[in-house]
Design an enzyme around this catalytic site. Structure first.
Site, PDB file in Angstrom:
ATOM      1  N   ASN A   1      18.494  20.137  -9.619  1.00 13.68           N
ATOM      2  CA  ASN A   1      18.347  18.678  -9.557  1.00 13.68           C
ATOM      3  C   ASN A   1      17.284  18.250  -8.549  1.00 13.68           C
ATOM      4  O   ASN A   1      16.961  17.072  -8.468  1.00 13.68           O
ATOM      5  CB  ASN A   1      19.697  18.027  -9.222  1.00 13.68           C
ATOM      6  CG  ASN A   1      20.278  18.573  -7.937  1.00 13.68           C
ATOM      7  OD1 ASN A   1      19.813  19.586  -7.414  1.00 13.68           O
ATOM      8  ND2 ASN A   1      21.271  17.912  -7.411  1.00 13.68           N
TER       9      ASN A   1
ATOM     10  N   ASP B   1      17.392  17.414   0.485  1.00 11.68           N
ATOM     11  CA  ASP B   1      18.634  17.316  -0.258  1.00 11.68           C
ATOM     12  C   ASP B   1      19.756  17.651   0.739  1.00 11.68           C
ATOM     13  O   ASP B   1      19.480  18.198   1.794  1.00 11.68           O
ATOM     14  CB  ASP B   1      18.558  18.359  -1.379  1.00 11.68           C
ATOM     15  CG  ASP B   1      19.844  18.457  -2.154  1.00 11.68           C
ATOM     16  OD1 ASP B   1      20.397  17.410  -2.458  1.00 11.68           O
ATOM     17  OD2 ASP B   1      20.287  19.577  -2.444  1.00 11.68           O
ATOM     18  N   LYS B   2      21.015  17.333   0.417  1.00 15.97           N
ATOM     19  CA  LYS B   2      22.081  17.648   1.379  1.00 15.97           C
ATOM     20  C   LYS B   2      22.811  18.936   1.002  1.00 15.97           C
ATOM     21  O   LYS B   2      22.800  19.912   1.738  1.00 15.97           O
ATOM     22  CB  LYS B   2      23.094  16.495   1.458  1.00 15.97           C
ATOM     23  CG  LYS B   2      24.215  16.779   2.441  1.00 15.97           C
ATOM     24  CD  LYS B   2      25.216  15.648   2.496  1.00 15.97           C
ATOM     25  CE  LYS B   2      26.166  15.683   1.340  1.00 15.97           C
ATOM     26  NZ  LYS B   2      27.150  16.775   1.397  1.00 15.97           N
TER      27      LYS B   2
ATOM     28  N   GLY C   1      23.187  13.282  -3.972  1.00 20.64           N
ATOM     29  CA  GLY C   1      23.992  12.685  -5.040  1.00 20.64           C
ATOM     30  C   GLY C   1      25.414  12.446  -4.590  1.00 20.64           C
ATOM     31  O   GLY C   1      26.262  11.985  -5.346  1.00 20.64           O
TER      32      GLY C   1
ATOM     33  N   LYS D   1      42.638  14.599 -11.549  1.00 21.72           N
ATOM     34  CA  LYS D   1      42.085  14.513 -10.185  1.00 21.72           C
ATOM     35  C   LYS D   1      40.666  13.974 -10.290  1.00 21.72           C
ATOM     36  O   LYS D   1      39.989  14.157 -11.307  1.00 21.72           O
ATOM     37  CB  LYS D   1      42.110  15.877  -9.515  1.00 21.72           C
ATOM     38  CG  LYS D   1      41.135  16.881 -10.068  1.00 21.72           C
ATOM     39  CD  LYS D   1      40.970  18.047  -9.129  1.00 21.72           C
ATOM     40  CE  LYS D   1      39.847  18.940  -9.626  1.00 21.72           C
ATOM     41  NZ  LYS D   1      40.199  20.311  -9.816  1.00 21.72           N
TER      42      LYS D   1
ATOM     43  N   ARG E   1      24.171   8.959  -3.663  1.00 20.22           N
ATOM     44  CA  ARG E   1      24.331   8.688  -5.097  1.00 20.22           C
ATOM     45  C   ARG E   1      22.972   8.551  -5.789  1.00 20.22           C
ATOM     46  O   ARG E   1      22.727   7.611  -6.525  1.00 20.22           O
ATOM     47  CB  ARG E   1      25.151   7.399  -5.311  1.00 20.22           C
ATOM     48  CG  ARG E   1      26.601   7.529  -4.874  1.00 20.22           C
ATOM     49  CD  ARG E   1      27.425   8.157  -5.958  1.00 20.22           C
ATOM     50  NE  ARG E   1      28.829   8.308  -5.596  1.00 20.22           N
ATOM     51  CZ  ARG E   1      29.475   9.470  -5.636  1.00 20.22           C
ATOM     52  NH1 ARG E   1      28.848  10.556  -5.989  1.00 20.22           N
ATOM     53  NH2 ARG E   1      30.756   9.546  -5.353  1.00 20.22           N
TER      54      ARG E   1
END
Length: 1068
Positions: free
Chosen positions: A798, A389-390, A688, A578, A769
């Site tokens: 997640n 994951d990032k 994501g 925003k 994404r």
């Protein structure tokens, strides 16, 4: 709906009805043959399916009417509100555990062998020789499971017996968590767990809202704001009837989920879902039991051994000439040679795995590492794909405000003081103007804002932008006093002192907190917020109050959030918004810089947000509010209607600024990724986040090396586009692939095989994404297409599905909470620890288990070879060579310690393994345990077994009685020498183990003398101690041992000289 379904049902019934008579005829014709060939399977499966369907009758989901405070009025029966995490109950425990054990071929085989000993004709030796090892294995497993089960039971009991106050007509009553029913009114105190899913009716907070902590539910550490239903919050006291019936639409903000914790105030809620129907229980899926590749390989080898065993027995019976009751003899031979398949294999490997787990947790170089699944440490040494994951895994999930762009001018970290000066000036001018003009300040400002033709000065644009950032968010300041957290309103009433030292911000995303902290640093501070108003403090110390009219929260579909506020001093209504550039570019007025600047910021690795505003007149707002509240009350398509109303306002908004926030990389991510790449592990980043940000982090973290090209997969929507794009990608060589989730979905639909094949050749792949389910899907695809071992690493709720799907899941305890680390097989505290975990511990676990497994097999094979030689010499008699206790002792007390000490062996020092990660590539080929190495061990066993037995027979023609004593002594010595031969790096415990075993054996020679006779024939021929001490005995035993071991030592020496392994070149 039910009508349609029933019609379909009838059609199916009719079509079945036509085929039934014919089917019956054909079955009758085949009769017995059908039953034997597969009918029984068909019958069993259909019976099972029928039973399962009865047990699992799914309840239809439908609306429920809840009577407040009268649970007994509910017509339906709802599940009990008890938490149950246990795997078994009292009745299913023993069958369940036994099934899990006998699923493995090895254990099932031993059960059959042991049971056969109850048949008198097949009895060989004593019962305990077969039942003792099996009983030991099962006892260890049962005790381990029972302890785990008991712990789960205690945890559940503790949760279920927590007491809560329940409101009834008779006042407050204490009630256990497990006795709460749908319709109960429950009071939950601060810091108490919410027992079930409830609708939030009332709170002690004056604001009508409260915070809850959801880290147990979704792993996120920030607090969530929940709002009480306004009509019940307004009631003066509970229990009064309101005359006009009230209709109020409930939204997700009015709910309190089970397993979350109340962080502020006391709340009262009405229970709507209990037990199995709560969100937290429905969200958990049962993780699959992970089985390591090494265990599967050993299972294959045991099957091969079983075939060898059957073949050997048949050969023996054939050589006997099928005389007498030959099938009984066949079975006896099967039992005699049953030691070919060692029962101690499972025990040794399980103990080994426990030892590796202990070593990993005790390693001071990677503190805080936890092994949660002790069955798969060897997997760490076989990984080919690492999916990471990032956010929070490669990066710290700590945001820092870096850049503000106003279209013509851009401010970075070094020019923030200019913004501060502009803010101070504009606010001092404004207040000076207000005090000078007195009442006329409002119209003058009105007229100024209604003429947009005049181009605004930089100062006013900065002022507008900062004000928008300070107002458009979902952040709440919380003040900590010495006594603990006091809700911000109480604090405000005690004294209007919003001191900066003890203010913390709570919000659902770290980005928002970073923005608000930045506005504070330039002089505009958010000091107070409740459901209806917000207060800002200017650099001069004045308080500006804004009332909040509407909030449109951020969703992953809309990718933006909006807020409508009214300035109390001027009564101006402004709509601020925003969001992500993709969502906002169509909403703001035409401009020529937004897209380009977003690209620039993303290339720097910043997360971008576009801020815009629109002034509304009182009439416009009233019209909007009427339509909005009507849409909120509609029962069908509510979300669509609400979205349509909001979109009617989101037009031609004035673009104020673009903000850039940086997410910093974790410590030592670059060297760690570099090491993994050199080790031949292919790294895929699944995130994501936006495409640009993901690409940028991939470059800055050196996931993609500097020299590599990056191929960005164009967005595709149909089959044709996907085909063209895949062809374009096929022409490129050695370049990293970046692909978005929706394009990936399209390609997988039509060209799954081609895409995976191309992606697997890439040195690195970035998927942006990605939804959590997509992450898990990618893991499964890699497993199916490549058959290689995958590892997933992540830190948030997640990532759980991806971690559970991978062969080996690693969780990081991150900012997003502990959910991922609890679901993972291994939990680490920092990403950089993964290098040592794989290179050192993965390598050692795999190499050691491979050596241990093969050695234990060798130990069984050698004694079976001796038995075969013995039987063939004695006219193929099915008589055991060694009596009961010798066999049990051989597998346990005489050789167990040295063989088990192989778990301390290491071929390469940890420093070398980390310095030369290329060594890891050899492991993934699986050469330490293969049919080739296994065959080598089989040949060694046959050679040694033959030498030992023939040697004993040749050398002892005169004292034939003593053949058992001599061969067994030589066997033990051979085994101990073989352990010494296998070891690559000595450890003091290994030496201790060798001498301990030898000592045990010598001591037992004196006590167990009656066992050293042959079969039942010479049972009277006791072993005399006098014979053991003679020189002849000693030299003959030594001679046999030397002949059995020396050639192997010579071969090993030659092999090291002629074809040394890759690591020996480094160590020399």
């Amino acid at each position: 709906m039910p009508l349609m379904m029933s019609e379909e049902g009838f059609e199916n019934d009719e079509s079945d009805y036509h085929t039934l008579p014919r089917a019956r005829v054909t079955y009758r014709r085949r009769g017995i043959e059908w039953l034997v060939c597969g009918g029984w399977k068909f019958l069993c499966t259909s019976c099972c399916d029928w039973l399962i369907n009865i047990c699992r009758k799914k309840k239809e989901l439908k609306a429920r009417t809840v009577w407040l405070g009268y649970p007994e009025k509910c017509e339906e029966k709802y599940p009990k509100n008890s938490i149950k995490n246990q795997k078994y109950n009292i009745f299913t425990f023993i069958p369940g555990v036994l099934y899990e054990q006998f699923k493995f071929f090895l254990n099932l085989y031993f059960l059959v062998v042991s049971c056969s000993q109850f048949v008198p004709a097949l009895k060989i030796g004593y019962l305990y020789t077969y039942w003792a090892p099996l009983g030991f294995v099962l006892a260890v497993t049962m005790i381990r499971e029972a302890v785990d089960e008991f712990r789960r039971f205690q945890r559940d009991k503790e949760m279920n017996s927590q007491l809560y106050s329940k409101l009834t007509i008779r006042g407050k009553v204490q009630v256990k968590s497990s006795d709460i029913q749908v319709g109960d009114l429950i009071i939950v105190e601060k810091n108490q767990r919410i027992p079930s899913d409830m609708v939030f009716l009332r709170t002690s907070e004056k604001t009508g809202s409260c915070f809850i902590r959801t880290d147990q539910l979704d792993g996120e550490t920030d607090w969530k704001l929940k709002v009480a239903v306004s009509c019940t919050q307004r009631l003066p006291a509970l229990g009064e009837d309101s005359d006009p019936p009230i209709h109020e639409s409930l939204s997700i903000e009015n709910t309190l989920w089970a397993s979350t914790v109340v962080a502020s105030g006391t709340v009262i809620g009405v229970v709507i879902y209990t037990g199995k129907e709560t969100r937290s229980v429905m969200n958990t899926s049962n993780p699959k039991n992970k089985v390591g590749l090494l265990d599967l390989e050993l299972n294959q080898l045991t099957k091969a051994l079983f075939l060898a065993l059957v073949a050997l027995s048949i050969v023996m019976v054939t050589l006997q000439g099928f005389v007498g009751p030959w099938y009984r003899n066949l079975f006896r031979f099967l039992l005699l040679f049953s030691y070919i398949i060692p029962i101690s294999l499972r025990v040794n490997l399980d103990m080994g795995k426990a030892a590796y787990g202990w070593m990993i947790m005790k390693d001071e170089h990677i503190p805080g590492t936890v092994v949660r699944t002790s069955t798969i440490p060897e997997e760490l040494g076989r990984l080919v794909y690492l999916l990471t994951d990032k956010t929070g895994t490669l990066t710290q999930n700590e945001m820092i405000f870096k850049r503000l762009h106003l279209g013509t001018v851009s401010y970075g970290t070094d020019t923030m003081d200019e913004i501060q000066n502009h803010i101070i000036n504009s606010y001092s001018q404004m207040f000076a103007q207000a005090s000078g003009n007195g009442t006329s300040s409002t119209p003058s400002r009105k007229s100024q804002s209604s003429t947009p033709k005049v181009r605004k000065s930089v100062s006013s644009r900065i002022h507008e932008a900062v004000k928008a950032i300070a107002l458009c968010h979902n952040v709440t300041p919380v003040y900590e006093s010495r006594a603990g957290v006091i809700s911000e309103t109480e604090y405000a009433e005690v004294d209007q002192d919003f001191s900066d030292e003890n203010r913390t911000y709570q919000a659902s995303s770290p980005d928002e907190v970073a923005l608000v902290q930045w506005t504070e640093s330039v002089g505009l501070t958010l000091v107070n917020r409740d459901l209806t108003s917000m207060q800002l403090k200017t650099p001069g110390g004045q308080i500006l109050t804004y009332s909040i009219l509407q909030i449109f929260p951020f969703t992953s579909e809309s990718k933006r959030m909006g807020i409508i506020v009214r300035d109390e001093s001027t009564a101006e209504i402004t709509f601020y918004m925003k969001g992500a550039d993709v969502a906002m570019s169509s909403i703001v007025q035409y401009n020529d810089w937004l897209e380009e600047e977003c690209g620039n910021m993303a290339r720097e690795g910043l997360r971008t947000l576009v801020v815009a505003k629109k002034s509304l007149t009182e009439e416009q707002y009233q019209d909007f509010e009427n339509r909005y509240s009507q849409a909120k009350l509609s029962i069908h398509d509510r979300t669509l209607k609400v979205a349509a109303v909001v979109e009617s306002v989101e037009r031609e908004m004035e673009l104020l600024c673009l903000t850039g926030v940086e997410d910093q990389l974790q410590a030592d991510v670059r060297p760690a990724l570099e090491m993994l790449r050199n080790a031949g592990i292919k790294i895929w980043m699944l995130t994501g986040d936006k495409l640009e940000t993901a690409t940028c982090i991939a470059k800055s973290s050196h996931l993609v090396s500097r020299t590599q090209d990056i191929h960005i997969f164009r967005p595709v929507t149909n089959r044709g586009e996907a085909h063209l794009e895949l062809n374009a990608f096929r022409r490129k060589h050695d370049c990293a692939l970046v692909i978005a989730g929706d394009s990936l979905e399209v390609c997988l639909k039509y060209y799954e095989h081609e895409l995976v094949e191309l992606a697997c050749q890439c040195p690195a792949v970035v998927c942006c994404r990605c939804s959590p389910t997509q992450k898990a899907h990618i893991v499964k695809l890699l497993q199916q297409h490549t058959g290689k071992r995958t590892c997933a690493i992540g830190d948030g709720g997640n990532d759980v599905s991806m971690i559970q799907a991978a062969d080996c899941g690693i969780g990081i305890e991150g900012k997003e909470g502990k959910q991922a680390s609890l679901a993972a097989d291994f939990s680490i505290t920092q990403f950089k620890h993964i290098g040592r975990l794989l290179m050192v511990h993965g390598r050692n676990s795999y190499k050691r288990s491979a050596a241990l497994g093969q050695f234990v097999m060798h130990r069984g094979l050698i004694i079976s070879t001796m038995q075969a030689v013995f039987s063939s010499v004695f006219y193929f008699a099915s008589v055991p060579l060694y009596q009961g206790f010798l066999m049990v002792g051989y597998a346990t007390i005489y050789t167990m310690f040295p063989v088990f000490s192989l778990v301390l062996d290491q071929d390469v020092k940890p420093e070398m393994a980390l310095l030369y990660p290329e060594l890891y590539k050899d492991l993934t080929k699986g050469r330490s345990l293969s049919f080739k190495t296994f065959l080598i061990w089989v040949l060694i066993s046959i050679y040694q077994g033959g030498i030992l037995m023939y040697g004993a027979l040749v050398l002892f023609e005169s004292e034939f009685v003593h053949v058992v004593a001599i061969s067994f002594t030589a066997l033990i010595l051979t085994e101990l020498l073989m352990v010494a031969l296998t070891i690559r790096t000595w450890h003091w415990l290994m030496v201790v183990a060798e001498f301990l075993s030898l000592g045990c054996y010598v001591a037992s020679l004196a006590f167990l003398n009656e066992y050293f006779g042959i079969g039942r024939v010479s049972f009277g021929a006791f072993l005399d101690v006098a014979f053991i001490t003679t020189v002849t005995f000693l030299w003959k035993v030594s001679a046999i041992t030397v002949v059995s071991c020396l050639p192997l030592y010579i071969l090993k020496y030659l092999k090291r000289k002629l074809s040394p392994p890759s690591y020996s070149k480094l160590t020399s």
